[in-house]
Design an enzyme around this catalytic site. Structure first.
Site, PDB file in Angstrom:
ATOM      1  N   GLU A   1       0.814  -1.226   0.000  1.00  0.00           N
ATOM      2  CA  GLU A   1       0.000   0.000   0.000  1.00  0.00           C
ATOM      3  C   GLU A   1       0.843   1.270   0.000  1.00  0.00           C
ATOM      4  OE1 GLU A   1      -0.565  -2.576   1.979  1.00  0.00           O
ATOM      5  OE2 GLU A   1      -2.686  -3.167   1.843  1.00  0.00           O
TER       6      GLU A   1
ATOM      7  N   PHE B   1     -11.305  -6.938  14.706  1.00  0.00           N
ATOM      8  CA  PHE B   1     -10.256  -7.411  13.806  1.00  0.00           C
ATOM      9  C   PHE B   1      -9.949  -6.340  12.750  1.00  0.00           C
ATOM     10  CE2 PHE B   1      -8.993  -9.770   9.902  1.00  0.00           C
ATOM     11  CZ  PHE B   1      -7.743 -10.169  10.361  1.00  0.00           C
ATOM     12  N   GLN B   2      -8.678  -6.006  12.624  1.00  0.00           N
ATOM     13  CA  GLN B   2      -8.190  -5.007  11.672  1.00  0.00           C
ATOM     14  C   GLN B   2      -8.815  -3.631  11.867  1.00  0.00           C
ATOM     15  OE1 GLN B   2      -8.286  -6.834   7.718  1.00  0.00           O
ATOM     16  NE2 GLN B   2      -6.219  -7.646   8.134  1.00  0.00           N
TER      17      GLN B   2
ATOM     18  N   LYS C   1     -17.588  -0.471   6.745  1.00  0.00           N
ATOM     19  CA  LYS C   1     -18.066  -1.497   5.823  1.00  0.00           C
ATOM     20  C   LYS C   1     -19.580  -1.377   5.617  1.00  0.00           C
ATOM     21  CE  LYS C   1     -17.262  -6.330   4.758  1.00  0.00           C
ATOM     22  NZ  LYS C   1     -16.607  -7.581   5.157  1.00  0.00           N
TER      23      LYS C   1
ATOM     24  N   MET D   1      24.294   8.729   0.857  1.00  0.00           N
ATOM     25  CA  MET D   1      24.203  10.008   1.543  1.00  0.00           C
ATOM     26  C   MET D   1      24.553   9.853   3.018  1.00  0.00           C
ATOM     27  SD  MET D   1      23.861  13.128   1.081  1.00  0.00           S
ATOM     28  CE  MET D   1      22.879  13.794  -0.263  1.00  0.00           C
TER      29      MET D   1
HETATM   30  C1  TPP Z   1      12.572   5.813   4.414  1.00  0.00           C
HETATM   31  C2  TPP Z   1      13.884   6.475   4.716  1.00  0.00           C
HETATM   32  N1  TPP Z   1      14.737   5.908   5.586  1.00  0.00           N
HETATM   33  C3  TPP Z   1      15.934   6.469   5.832  1.00  0.00           C
HETATM   34  C4  TPP Z   1      16.294   7.646   5.216  1.00  0.00           C
HETATM   35  C5  TPP Z   1      17.648   8.296   5.529  1.00  0.00           C
HETATM   36  N2  TPP Z   1      18.477   8.346   4.317  1.00  0.00           N
HETATM   37  C6  TPP Z   1      18.572   9.442   3.522  1.00  0.00           C
HETATM   38  S1  TPP Z   1      19.535   9.221   2.199  1.00  0.00           S
HETATM   39  C7  TPP Z   1      19.902   7.649   2.644  1.00  0.00           C
HETATM   40  C8  TPP Z   1      20.800   6.784   1.821  1.00  0.00           C
HETATM   41  C9  TPP Z   1      20.245   6.474   0.507  1.00  0.00           C
HETATM   42  O1  TPP Z   1      21.030   5.482  -0.067  1.00  0.00           O
HETATM   43  P1  TPP Z   1      20.793   5.023  -1.560  1.00  0.00           P
HETATM   44  O2  TPP Z   1      19.354   4.718  -1.775  1.00  0.00           O
HETATM   45  O3  TPP Z   1      21.715   3.908  -1.878  1.00  0.00           O
HETATM   46  O4  TPP Z   1      21.123   6.301  -2.417  1.00  0.00           O
HETATM   47  P2  TPP Z   1      22.503   7.119  -2.542  1.00  0.00           P
HETATM   48  O5  TPP Z   1      22.547   8.108  -1.431  1.00  0.00           O
HETATM   49  O6  TPP Z   1      23.618   6.124  -2.448  1.00  0.00           O
HETATM   50  O7  TPP Z   1      22.412   7.776  -3.875  1.00  0.00           O
HETATM   51  C10 TPP Z   1      19.248   7.317   3.838  1.00  0.00           C
HETATM   52  C11 TPP Z   1      19.362   6.012   4.527  1.00  0.00           C
HETATM   53  C12 TPP Z   1      15.354   8.208   4.337  1.00  0.00           C
HETATM   54  N3  TPP Z   1      15.578   9.375   3.705  1.00  0.00           N
HETATM   55  N4  TPP Z   1      14.184   7.596   4.082  1.00  0.00           N
END
Ligand code: TPP
Lengths: 572, 168
Positions: free
Chosen positions: A50, A112-113, A162, A473
C-alpha cells in the site's frame, strides 16, 4: 432519485470527479467497494504494497496536476499508507485516500483489523473523514476532492465503514456539492502590498527570485518568467521548484540550499532583495538562519499564510496565489536591466565551474554525476522521478529541467522508496511521456516489489539504479562528520539485472562511461519496462555541501582538481 | 516578547474538531494557556476561546493555522481591549474565626459565597485573568482546599460579527 449502495456512490463520485485510475490493494473492510468496482469505469492498479499505492497516486498527481486516488483496506492496509500520506502532505500533493473501516457497530471495540485511521493520519493529512452512513458519502467525497485541490493542495483521507459501503442511499450529486468552500475564498493581494513590493523592487540593485513548487501548483510559470525577464531578475529554484521555470534560461541560476551550486548560494547571500514565490524557507534551503541572506530585504508570496515568518522573518508578506500576485506586479513594474549584478553572478559561476565534476576526467571511473549528465543529454525531454540520497542531489544538479513537472521527487519528507512507485503513477498519468526512475541501490530495494506492478500494467518505465554499494548520503555524512565510521551504511544488493529479469524486465549493466549511450539506447528500445544498473564510484560525495546548521556560504567544496579538464567533458 | 493572546473561533459542531485544534497546537508547539468550548448561538456551531502564550507574530501564526482547518468557520485574534472573563470556584479553609476576613476579601473581588460549611466555604469569582489570579493569591494564605477555573471566555468589544482572518 436513484438508490445506490455506498460502494456504488463511491465510484460514481470518483468518476464524476474525473478519476480514471486508482491505485490500491483489497481486503475485508473494503471488499464491498471492490465488488462495485467491477462495474465502474475506473481502472484499478493492483500494487504490491500500500505504501507503493500511495506514492503512485502521488506521482500520478504530480505528473498531471490532477488528484491522485489510493484505496486500501482497514487496519494494516491503512497504516501502510502513512509514509505515503506524509510524503504527499509535506510536498503539497492533491491526493484522496479511500480506506475501508470495520462496521460502525464495531468501532471502538478493537475489532479485527480496526485502527483509528482518522486519528493516526490527522497530522499528516490536510483533512480526513470517518463516514458511517451511505447518505453522507457523496457530500464527503465531493468536499474531499475540493479540499485536496483547493488553496495549498494536500492529501485527504476518507475512512468508510463497511456497513456504509453496503447500505443504500439516495444519490444526489448536486445536493452533495461542497458547502464549506466559501469560507476560504482565494486571497487577493491588496494594492498597498503590491505598491510596497514594487517600491522595494525599484530600489533593489541585486534582487534574486526564489522559485518554489507553488509556481507550478499555481500555474504561474509564464507570468513569473515574463516578470523575471522584464525586471532582469535572476532566479534560483528550490528542489521542488526545479522545472517550475526553465533551467537553461539566461536568468536561471540553478538550485539553492544545502547542495545548491556555490554561486547560487553566494548570490542569495549577496542579494539585497529576495522575492520568494511559493516556497517556504525550509531549513535545507536557508542553512543557519541568523546568517541567511543578511543583506536582503525579503518579500514572501504564498497562498498559505501560516508559512509567513515561520523560519525567516520577512519585510513584506503577500498572501495570495503566485500567479495573480505576480500578474499584479508585472502590470505595473517598469522594465529594467541590471548589468552589474548579472556580471557579478557570471563571475561567481565561472569561479565555481573549475571545481565542477563535469570538468573532471573520468580516468575510467564511472561517476554518478557523469551518468546523470549523460542521461540528460540523451533523454532531455524525459520526466525524471528520483529517490532520495546522493543520486537525488546529483540529479538536481546535473539534469537541466526545462519543463514543468519534469522532475518528481520527495523533497519535504525525503522518502526513500518513493521513486519506483511514484514513477509508475506518473507513467500512468502520462502514458506517452518517457519516464525515468533514478534511484540508489538502497532506496530502490525498499519498494522494488513494484517492478511486478509495472510489468502487470505493461508500463514502459525506464529505470536507472545508481549502485554505489552504500547508503551513499549516509556514508557521505559519516565521512564528513563522523570520522568515516561507516556504521550500517555499506549495503549489499541482489544482482539487479537478474532481479529485474526475474520480474520480466529487460535489464543492462554499465560500469564505464563509454557504455552509457549504448545501454540507454537499448533500454529505450524495449517495449515494456527496462532497467540499467550503473556501478558507480563507491565513495564519491555530493559537492558543494552546506553542513546542517552552517551559513549558506560556508560550503564544503569539491577539492580543486590539480589537473584540469582535458577530457573535453561537456560543461554545459 | 511573549504574552497571552486570546483567539476566538467558531467551529463546526462535529466529532473530532477539538482533536484537530489540540493536535495543531501540540504539533506546532503553541503553548495553550486555556481552551474553552461551548455551543455557539448559531445552530451547528461551537464557540471556542483559546488563550495562547506567544509573540504577536506567533499568535498570528496560530490564527493562520486554525484558518486552514476545514471545520473552522471563522477565527479572530482579539485585541487587548476586548472582553475576556474567567470563572473560578475556590474552596477556602476557614472556620468561624477567619470567616469575616474572608468574606471581606470576597466583597472586594465581588465574589459570591456558593457553599458554606463549618470549616470551609466556596467562593465564586468572575473577571479577567489578572483579577482572578489576584483573588486566588489573597485567598491562598487561608488555605485553598480546592480550586477550579474555567479558562477564558471572550468576546470582541466592537459589534462586528466574527470574521475570518486577522483584522488588517
Ligand atoms: C525511508 C527512509 N529511511 C531512511 C532515510 C535516511 N536516508 C537518507 S539518504 C539515505 C541513503 C540512501 O542510499 P541510496 O538509496 O543507496 O542512495 P545514494 O545516497 O547512495 O544515492 C538514507 C538512509 C530516508 N531518507 N528515508
Amino acid at each position: 432519485m436513484p438508490e445506490l449502495t455506498g460502494a456504488q456512490i463511491l465510484w460514481e463520485c470518483l468518476a464524476r470527479e474525473g478519476v480514471d485510475t486508482v491505485f490500491g490493494y483489497p481486503g475485508g473492510a473494503i471488499l464491498p467497494a471492490y465488488d462495485a468496482l467491477v462495474d465502474a469505469p475506473i481502472h484499478h492498479v493492483l500494487v504490491r504494497h500500500e505504501q507503493g499505492a500511495c506514492h503512485m497516486a502521488d506521482g500520478y498527481a504530480r505528473a498531471s496536476g490532477r488528484v491522485g486516488v489510493v484505496v486500501a483496506t482497514s487496519g494494516p492496509g491503512a497504516t501502510n499508507l502513512v509514509t505515503g500520506l506524509a510524503t504527499a502532505m509535506l510536498d503539497s500533493t492533491p491526493l484522496v485516500a479511500i480506506t475501508g473501516q470495520v462496521g460502525s457497530g464495531l468501532l471502538g471495540t478493537d475489532a479485527f483489523q480496526e485502527v483509528d485511521v482518522t486519528g493516526v493520519t490527522l497530522p499528516i493529512t490536510k483533512h480526513n473523514y470517518l463516514v458511517t452512513r451511505a447518505e453522507d458519502l457523496a457530500g464527503v467525497l465531493r468536499e474531499a476532492f475540493a479540499v485536496a485541490r483547493g488553496g495549498r493542495p494536500g492529501p485527504v483521507l476518507v475512512d468508510i465503514t463497511k456497513d456504509a459501503q453496503q447500505a443504500r442511499a439516495a444519490f444526489d450529486w448536486d445536493a452533495a456539492a461542497p458547502k464549506r468552500q466559501h469560507r476560504r475564498p482565494t486571497p487577493q493581494a491588496s494594492i498597498a502590498d503590491l505598491d510596497q513590493a514594487l517600491a522595494m523592487l525599484a530600489q533593489a540593485e541585486r534582487p534574486v527570485i526564489l522559485a518554489g513548487h507553488g509556481i507550478t501548483l499555481g500555474g504561474a510559470r509564464d507570468v513569473v518568467q515574463r516578470f523575471a525577464e522584464s525586471q532582469d531578475i535572476p532566479y534560483a529554484c528550490t528542489l521542488l521548484g526545479l522545472g517550475a521555470l526553465p533551467a537553461t534560461h539566461e536568468l536561471a541560476l540553478g538550485m539553492m540550499g544545502m547542495h545548491g551550486e556555490a554561486w547560487v548560494n553566494q548570490a542569495i547571500q549577496e542579494a539585497d532583495l529576495l522575492l520568494a514565490l511559493g516556497m517556504r524557507f525550509d531549513d535545507r534551503v536557508t542553512g543557519k538562519l541568523s546568517s541567511y541572506a543578511p543583506k536582503a530585504k525579503k518579500i514572501h508570496v504564498d497562498i498559505d499564510r501560516s508559512e509567513f515568518n515561520k523560519n525567516v522573518s520577512v519585510d513584506l508578506a503577500i498572501h495570495g496565489d503566485v500567479q495573480s500576485v505576480v500578474e499584479g506586479l508585472l502590470a505595473q513594474a517598469t522594465p529594467r536591466e541590471r548589468p552589474d549584478w548579472r556580471a557579478r553572478l557570471r563571475a561567481l559561476r565561472g569561479d565555481a565551474s573549475v571545481r565542477d565534476i563535469q570538468s573532471l576526467p573520468d580516468h575510467g571511473v564511472l561517476y554518478a554525476a557523469h551518468v546523470i549528465h549523460d542521461l540528460w543529454r540523451l533523454c532531455p525531454e524525459a520526466t525524471v522521478v528520483t529517490d532520495v540520497g546522493q543520486h537525488q542531489m546529483w540529479e538536481a544538479q546535473y539534469w537541466r529541467h526545462e519543463g514543468e513537472r519534469s522532475l518528481i521527487t520527495s523533497g519535504g519528507l525525503g522518502t526513500m522508496g518513493f521513486a519506483l512507485p511514484a514513477a509508475l503513477g506518473a507513467q500512468k498519468a502520462r502514458p506517452d511521456q518517457e519516464v525515468w526512475v533514478v534511484a540508489g541501490d538502497g532506496g530502490f530495494q525498499m519498494t522494488s516489489c513494484e517492478l511486478m506492478t509495472a510489468v502487470q500494467e505493461g508500463l514502459p518505465l525506464r529505470i536507472a539504479v545508481i549502485n554505489n554499494g552504500f547508503l551513499g548520503m549516509v556514508r557521505q555524512w559519516q565521512e564528513f562528520f563522523y570520522e568515516r565510521r561507516y556504521a550500517a551504511s555499506p549495503i549489499q544488493s541482489p544482482d539487479f539485472v537478474k532481479l529485474a529479469e526475474a520480474y520480466g524486465l529487460t535489464a543492462f549493466r554499465v560500469d564505464s562511461r563509454g557504455q552509457i549511450a549504448e545501454a540507454v539506447a537499448k533500454a529505450r528500445a524495449v517495449t515494456g519496462p527496462s532497467l540499467i544498473e550503473f556501478r558507480v564510484q563507491q565513495e564519491d560525495s555530493v559537492f558543494p555541501m552546506v553542513p546542517a546548521g552552517a551559513a549558506l556560504d560556508e560550503m564544503i567544496r569539491r577539492p580543486a582538481p590539480s589537473v584540469l579538464a582535458e577530457t573535453g567533458a561537456d560543461t554545459a | 516578547m511573549t504574552e497571552s493572546h486570546c483567539i476566538l473561533a467558531l467551529l463546526d459542531d462535529e466529532p473530532g474538531v477539538l482533536d484537530r485544534v489540540a493536535a495543531l497546537c501540540r504539533r506546532r508547539a503553541f503553548n495553550i494557556q486555556s481552551l474553552t468550548v461551548s455551543p455557539a448561538s448559531e445552530p451547528g456551531a461551537s464557540r471556542m476561546t483559546l488563550v495562547v502564550e506567544a509573540t504577536e507574530i506567533g499568535a498570528r501564526r496560530v490564527v493562520a493555522h486554525l484558518e486552514k482547518l476545514v471545520n473552522v468557520q471563522s477565527v479572530d485574534l482579539l485585541q487587548s481591549g476586548d472582553l475576556a472573563r474567567d470563572l473560578c470556584l475556590a474552596r477556602v479553609a476557614c472556620g468561624p474565626a477567619a470567616r469575616p476576613a474572608v468574606l471581606q476579601l470576597a466583597e472586594v473581588f465581588r465574589a459570591r459565597v456558593v457553599d458554606l460549611a463549618a470549616d470551609s466555604l466556596v467562593l465564586e469569582c468572575t473577571g479577567n485573568r489578572t483579577k482572578v489570579d489576584r483573588f486566588i493569591e489573597v485567598l491562598r494564605p487561608y488555605g485553598l482546599l480546592d480550586l477550579g477555573r474555567s479558562g477564558a471566555v471572550a468576546m470582541a468589544r466592537n459589534s462586528e460579527p466574527l470574521a475570518l482572518g486577522i483584522p488588517a
